[in-house]
Design a protein around this motif. Structure first.
Motif, PDB file in Angstrom:
ATOM      1  N   ALA A   7      42.867  38.684  42.703  1.00 29.58           N
ATOM      2  CA  ALA A   7      43.812  39.009  41.625  1.00 29.58           C
ATOM      3  C   ALA A   7      43.522  40.370  41.014  1.00 29.58           C
ATOM      4  O   ALA A   7      44.441  41.126  40.685  1.00 29.58           O
ATOM      5  N   SER A   8      42.266  40.712  40.860  1.00 29.78           N
ATOM      6  CA  SER A   8      41.933  42.009  40.252  1.00 29.78           C
ATOM      7  C   SER A   8      42.372  43.162  41.147  1.00 29.78           C
ATOM      8  O   SER A   8      42.843  44.192  40.668  1.00 29.78           O
ATOM      9  N   LEU A   9      42.252  43.004  42.463  1.00 26.37           N
ATOM     10  CA  LEU A   9      42.686  44.044  43.389  1.00 26.37           C
ATOM     11  C   LEU A   9      44.206  44.171  43.387  1.00 26.37           C
ATOM     12  O   LEU A   9      44.746  45.268  43.424  1.00 26.37           O
ATOM     13  N   ARG A  25      46.182  43.492  40.843  1.00 27.99           N
ATOM     14  CA  ARG A  25      46.543  44.167  39.586  1.00 27.99           C
ATOM     15  C   ARG A  25      46.284  45.670  39.688  1.00 27.99           C
ATOM     16  O   ARG A  25      47.079  46.486  39.246  1.00 27.99           O
ATOM     17  N   SER A  26      45.177  46.052  40.294  1.00 32.89           N
ATOM     18  CA  SER A  26      44.844  47.472  40.446  1.00 32.89           C
ATOM     19  C   SER A  26      45.871  48.181  41.322  1.00 32.89           C
ATOM     20  O   SER A  26      46.310  49.284  41.022  1.00 32.89           O
ATOM     21  N   LEU A  27      46.256  47.532  42.425  1.00 33.79           N
ATOM     22  CA  LEU A  27      47.255  48.130  43.320  1.00 33.79           C
ATOM     23  C   LEU A  27      48.614  48.237  42.640  1.00 33.79           C
ATOM     24  O   LEU A  27      49.317  49.237  42.794  1.00 33.79           O
ATOM     25  N   LEU A  28      48.982  47.231  41.867  1.00 31.51           N
ATOM     26  CA  LEU A  28      50.245  47.261  41.145  1.00 31.51           C
ATOM     27  C   LEU A  28      50.240  48.365  40.088  1.00 31.51           C
ATOM     28  O   LEU A  28      51.212  49.109  39.936  1.00 31.51           O
TER      29      LEU A  28
END
Length: 146
Positions: free
Chosen positions: A10-12, A14-17
């Motif tokens: 999920a953190s990745l 969010r970072s990509l978004l």
């Protein structure tokens, strides 16, 4: 059999978004927010001075558009150049001195009327040389037939 799909944490995601939103929103930050120069779109009060300014603006190239004069262009750069031309004409400056100032500031490319100089003489001489060589070849080939 079921296909195994890799799942991003999920953190990745969010970072990509966030990165995607920033990349797509960056052009909005590049928009110019400054108002146009005062004389960019406003004519001079004296019709004779305005005519001189318009005549000069028609012979100066917009550096952003490169195919339009500053008189015809809507770019902010052309507006700033129109402003400079108008305030200098209103101050009583000679159009050729205004052209020389703009050429000194932005280079020879800004003028549609190129000046002969040590760096531009080949642009004038090479076409004449090509015409002379072509004429000599043509005369030699077809000129003296017996």
């Amino acid at each position: 059999m079921t296909a195994i799909r890799p799942v991003l944490p999920a953190s990745l995601r969010r970072s990509l978004l966030t990165l995607l939103v920033l990349c797509l929103g960056a052009p909005l930050l590049a928009q110019q927010s400054l108002p146009p120069a005062p004389f960019a779109n406003r004519q001079l009060d004296d019709p004779a001075q305005e005519a001189v300014a318009l005549e000069l603006m028609a012979t100066l190239r917009c550096l952003e558009c490169q195919s339009q004069s500053i008189h015809d262009s809507d770019s902010p750069m052309a507006g700033d150049m129109r402003h400079q031309v108008r305030i200098r004409v209103a101050a009583g400056e000679n159009p050729e001195s205004i052209r020389a100032w703009l050429m000194e500031r932005y280079g020879d490319y800004v003028s549609y009327e190129p000046q002969m100089s040590s760096t531009t003489w080949p642009l004038f001489a090479v076409p004449l040389l090509i015409l002379l060589v072509a004429g000599a070849i043509f005369w030699r080939r077809f000129g003296k037939r017996t």
